[in-house]
Motif scaffolding. Sequence first.
Motif, short mmCIF file in Angstrom:
data_model
loop_
_atom_site.label_atom_id
_atom_site.label_comp_id
_atom_site.label_asym_id
_atom_site.label_seq_id
_atom_site.Cartn_x
_atom_site.Cartn_y
_atom_site.Cartn_z
N TYR A 166 64.80 -20.32 -56.80
CA TYR A 166 63.63 -20.62 -57.98
C TYR A 166 62.59 -21.58 -57.29
O TYR A 166 61.50 -21.38 -57.68
CB TYR A 166 63.90 -20.94 -59.55
N ALA A 167 63.18 -22.66 -56.75
CA ALA A 167 62.21 -23.52 -55.95
C ALA A 167 61.35 -22.77 -54.97
O ALA A 167 60.07 -22.97 -55.08
CB ALA A 167 63.09 -24.78 -55.28
N ARG A 168 61.61 -21.95 -54.32
CA ARG A 168 61.06 -20.97 -53.25
C ARG A 168 59.98 -20.03 -54.23
O ARG A 168 58.65 -20.30 -53.80
CB ARG A 168 62.04 -20.28 -52.44
N MET A 170 58.82 -20.63 -57.20
CA MET A 170 57.70 -21.39 -57.74
C MET A 170 56.72 -21.86 -56.71
O MET A 170 55.56 -21.62 -57.01
CB MET A 170 58.46 -22.67 -58.35
N THR A 171 57.00 -22.30 -55.76
CA THR A 171 56.35 -22.70 -54.28
C THR A 171 55.23 -21.67 -54.08
O THR A 171 54.24 -21.76 -53.81
CB THR A 171 57.06 -23.19 -53.26
N TRP A 174 52.91 -21.10 -56.91
CA TRP A 174 51.78 -22.00 -56.73
C TRP A 174 50.95 -22.01 -55.74
O TRP A 174 49.74 -22.21 -55.76
CB TRP A 174 52.60 -23.31 -56.92
N GLU A 175 51.39 -21.62 -54.58
CA GLU A 175 50.54 -21.35 -53.41
C GLU A 175 49.48 -20.50 -53.56
O GLU A 175 48.33 -20.43 -53.48
CB GLU A 175 51.39 -21.10 -52.10
N GLU A 178 47.12 -21.93 -55.99
CA GLU A 178 46.05 -22.83 -55.21
C GLU A 178 45.05 -21.88 -54.49
O GLU A 178 43.67 -22.38 -54.41
CB GLU A 178 46.91 -23.58 -54.28
N TRP A 204 57.27 -19.19 -67.09
CA TRP A 204 57.19 -20.26 -66.24
C TRP A 204 55.75 -19.96 -65.61
O TRP A 204 54.88 -20.87 -65.29
CB TRP A 204 58.01 -20.35 -65.33
N GLN A 207 52.66 -20.66 -67.69
CA GLN A 207 52.42 -21.73 -67.79
C GLN A 207 51.72 -22.54 -66.70
O GLN A 207 50.74 -23.36 -66.64
CB GLN A 207 53.68 -22.76 -68.12
N ALA A 208 52.28 -22.11 -65.57
CA ALA A 208 51.68 -22.62 -64.09
C ALA A 208 50.38 -22.09 -64.00
O ALA A 208 49.36 -22.80 -63.51
CB ALA A 208 52.81 -22.01 -62.89
N GLU A 211 48.08 -24.34 -66.31
CA GLU A 211 47.65 -25.62 -65.70
C GLU A 211 46.90 -25.57 -64.21
O GLU A 211 46.10 -26.38 -64.31
CB GLU A 211 49.15 -26.30 -65.20
N PHE B 160 53.34 -28.81 -63.80
CA PHE B 160 53.66 -27.75 -63.17
C PHE B 160 53.23 -28.07 -61.51
O PHE B 160 54.27 -27.72 -60.69
CB PHE B 160 52.95 -26.32 -63.33
N GLU B 161 52.37 -28.88 -61.34
CA GLU B 161 52.29 -29.38 -59.91
C GLU B 161 53.40 -30.02 -59.45
O GLU B 161 53.99 -30.08 -58.44
CB GLU B 161 51.24 -30.20 -59.99
N GLN B 163 56.33 -29.88 -60.70
CA GLN B 163 57.62 -28.97 -60.46
C GLN B 163 57.55 -28.17 -59.19
O GLN B 163 58.38 -28.22 -58.60
CB GLN B 163 57.59 -27.92 -61.84
N VAL B 164 56.23 -27.89 -58.86
CA VAL B 164 56.13 -27.33 -57.48
C VAL B 164 56.56 -28.28 -56.32
O VAL B 164 57.02 -27.85 -55.32
CB VAL B 164 54.89 -26.72 -57.40
N TYR B 166 58.52 -30.68 -56.50
CA TYR B 166 60.02 -30.81 -56.42
C TYR B 166 60.69 -29.38 -55.81
O TYR B 166 61.68 -29.45 -55.08
CB TYR B 166 60.77 -31.18 -57.63
N ALA B 167 59.89 -28.34 -56.11
CA ALA B 167 60.41 -27.13 -55.71
C ALA B 167 60.38 -27.03 -53.91
O ALA B 167 61.32 -26.66 -53.47
CB ALA B 167 59.70 -26.00 -56.31
N ARG B 168 59.13 -27.52 -53.75
CA ARG B 168 59.11 -27.63 -52.12
C ARG B 168 60.06 -28.59 -51.46
O ARG B 168 60.66 -28.28 -50.51
CB ARG B 168 57.67 -28.10 -51.92
N MET B 170 62.89 -29.38 -52.65
CA MET B 170 64.41 -28.77 -52.80
C MET B 170 64.48 -27.81 -51.61
O MET B 170 65.68 -27.78 -51.14
CB MET B 170 64.51 -28.10 -54.20
N THR B 171 63.52 -26.85 -51.51
CA THR B 171 63.64 -25.89 -50.55
C THR B 171 63.95 -26.66 -49.15
O THR B 171 64.66 -26.04 -48.34
CB THR B 171 61.97 -25.12 -50.72
#
Lengths: 429, 429
Positions: A166-168, A170-171, A174-175, A178, A204, A207-208, A211, B160-161, B163-164, B166-168, B170-171
Amino acid sequence: MDIATRVHNHKWKIDPIVRSLIDTDFYKLLMCQSVFRNHPRTSVTFELINRTKDVPLARLVDEGELREQLDHVRSLSLGRGESTWLRGNTFYGKRQMFRPGFMEWFEGLRLPPYHLERRGDQYELRFEGAWPEVMLWEIPALAILMELRSRAVLHDMGRFELQVLYARAMTRVWEKIERLRELDGLRIADFGTRRRHSFLWQDWCVQAMREGLGEAFTGTSNCLIAQRRDLEAIGTNAHELPMVYAALAEGDEALARAPYDVLADWHEEHEGNLRVILPDTYGTAGFLERAPDWLAGWTGIRIDSGDPAEGAEAAIRWWRERGERPEEKLVIFSDGLDVGRIEELHRRFAGRVRVSFGWGTLLTNDFRGLVPGDALAPFSLVCKATRADGRPTVKLSDNPRKAMGPSEEVERYRRVFEVGAQREMEVVV
Amino acid sequence: MDIATRVHNHKWKIDPIVRSLIDTDFYKLLMCQSVFRNHPRTSVTFELINRTKDVPLARLVDEGELREQLDHVRSLSLGRGESTWLRGNTFYGKRQMFRPGFMEWFEGLRLPPYHLERRGDQYELRFEGAWPEVMLWEIPALAILMELRSRAVLHDMGRFELQVLYARAMTRVWEKIERLRELDGLRIADFGTRRRHSFLWQDWCVQAMREGLGEAFTGTSNCLIAQRRDLEAIGTNAHELPMVYAALAEGDEALARAPYDVLADWHEEHEGNLRVILPDTYGTAGFLERAPDWLAGWTGIRIDSGDPAEGAEAAIRWWRERGERPEEKLVIFSDGLDVGRIEELHRRFAGRVRVSFGWGTLLTNDFRGLVPGDALAPFSLVCKATRADGRPTVKLSDNPRKAMGPSEEVERYRRVFEVGAQREMEVVV
């Protein structure tokens, strides 16, 4: 909310995927109200179609679990707060969009039975009954199958492996956000309910987007998320209306008129931003050519198949020919979008028309490349109206790979709607 | 646990960073017990030293918040469960490692006052008092400053920024773990308490290591995390012992003997895997050359400065010369490790000695490149014993950039310990 923990918990208890009748697309409810008024007794069949045959759904998803989830949806009824929200909320600037008669019916509704059978590696899943009832199965059925498939793949992963997955993801989302942030004047909404990775994940992503994009994020097609997160519910109408109207038409002349009859009914009910043409069901070119002048007065158009830039250019030419100012018109792109295409289309059309995007599967289910064998990649699952009062439906679309219906009927429709050669395009999701 | 949510919450309420007296490195407690027995009344000064001058700590971290956090640590006493764990747990296979007399003293302990003053963009933070008391300030002081700096940087980020972010992170940690998984026979522990990004983050990293590496992950230096997560507490001894012993020595002869006196005291108290030499305080080469034979019989060595491969080769040669079998000896690498170096050292030494890694800052604080201006990159903050009974301490190390002490004393030590030319190496963290 910790998504990885929740997914982890799926492993030991039953966790309903669809927990509300408004966990569905807003346009379904708009169309449902229209159908409830105009065709309440038309009998329609909706059917699951997995266009991605190499995803063996019936091997991945346990039949018992699938039945459990579908049965759970049949146990749902409209909640009091949900009903209040639908009755009292302002949609597209209008109060009481849902009329009391419709709301009363909806409050009493339970979804009708389903027919489920395994056929080799796929499921046959069918919903038969009164159109306003069965049409509400489409989105929950798709969301359930998509999420059960996600769960099946995630089942053997460790807790931290899940968290990193999920971290990946989410990243990645988010990218994308951006990149979208760089687009001046962007207008974009979430259209990703039906083929989402999971409910929590869609929530999620929404919401992302809020924001990350602020005002550029215009809302979500998902009513439950719109309600809970205090966002605009977004949507207009879909192919099922012209498909069923066309199937019901007696003779070729009525058939040729059917797509305009749909919009005539819609014209009576809605105004402003809800007056959006979906022109591609039987070919965009012919549809625009033969359209009555009052349609050119509508607010916009939604481009949902074929080459999106060509579709928008065709609409611009058409508006000009009919004496309309394209720069005041809304063009909603909603087919197979990802950031690259959004950037291109935005650059090409911003200023020339009012551009807007309905971003679906690659917002809420882009897990491509994140697990071995790409077992979480989104795939093209749809649930379509296939029959109406005993007659088969037909869809041609601007991409022959999205066409549906018995071949003799497809031929007849191609003749009636004067559809010439079409370019095949890959259906990604 | 949702790290981003918690970090988000830091914004509106006071959230103590160090919440337990055992949120510290295990070797601190081992050394404390030894000091409590051998030098209970020696007066020592510990001082904060920010080796990375371009991180303007006093501009980033509010003095009031820093005082609040330090005051909170002074309010802590050993919890009942913590005491039980220290008294009853098996450490390195041994029960009752902490003697009743020491435990009684520890149970009554409150940390002594601190002296804090802003000097330009840096803080002067000093702890003066009885050695066994002030030495316990080192880790909480560092952890508090590191985490307050993290919080300061994170303060203006959206939910969310965060969260991302930390997502990065964590990855990144997970990708490191996936690489480490490929190393046959790896033994690695978390040594990242002092310069961690935050407590929750260290806790996450430790759990990810456990899931990802299984048996290859041998434990954590953090007692609180070891207790809560039911892991081995890992650690032996550190430079403060020879530094203070050396400062207390009367005359050059006693000075030359001081590092061995430390280990003689240690020898009496500990056996097996706790008999690990830390040879670099005043130069590894001279230390080994002049070491008494009984030291060669110790279980292993920890390489904490200089070129780690050279240090290990020197130890191997030394063991051979002293008639020991290097393949039975433990070599613990603990200086500036990241995956690339771990891979190299493991490949080079596995089989030749028993290799082990103590992975610190780049496990628990690798946020390099994740925010603008690299404002979360780890930096080289230490808290060192600078005086003992009124005399300055000196550290030479195998890297002159890690040297400490007044220059005339440094010269004297270089002469007494016969330290020749040394190679300068960048101090990353």
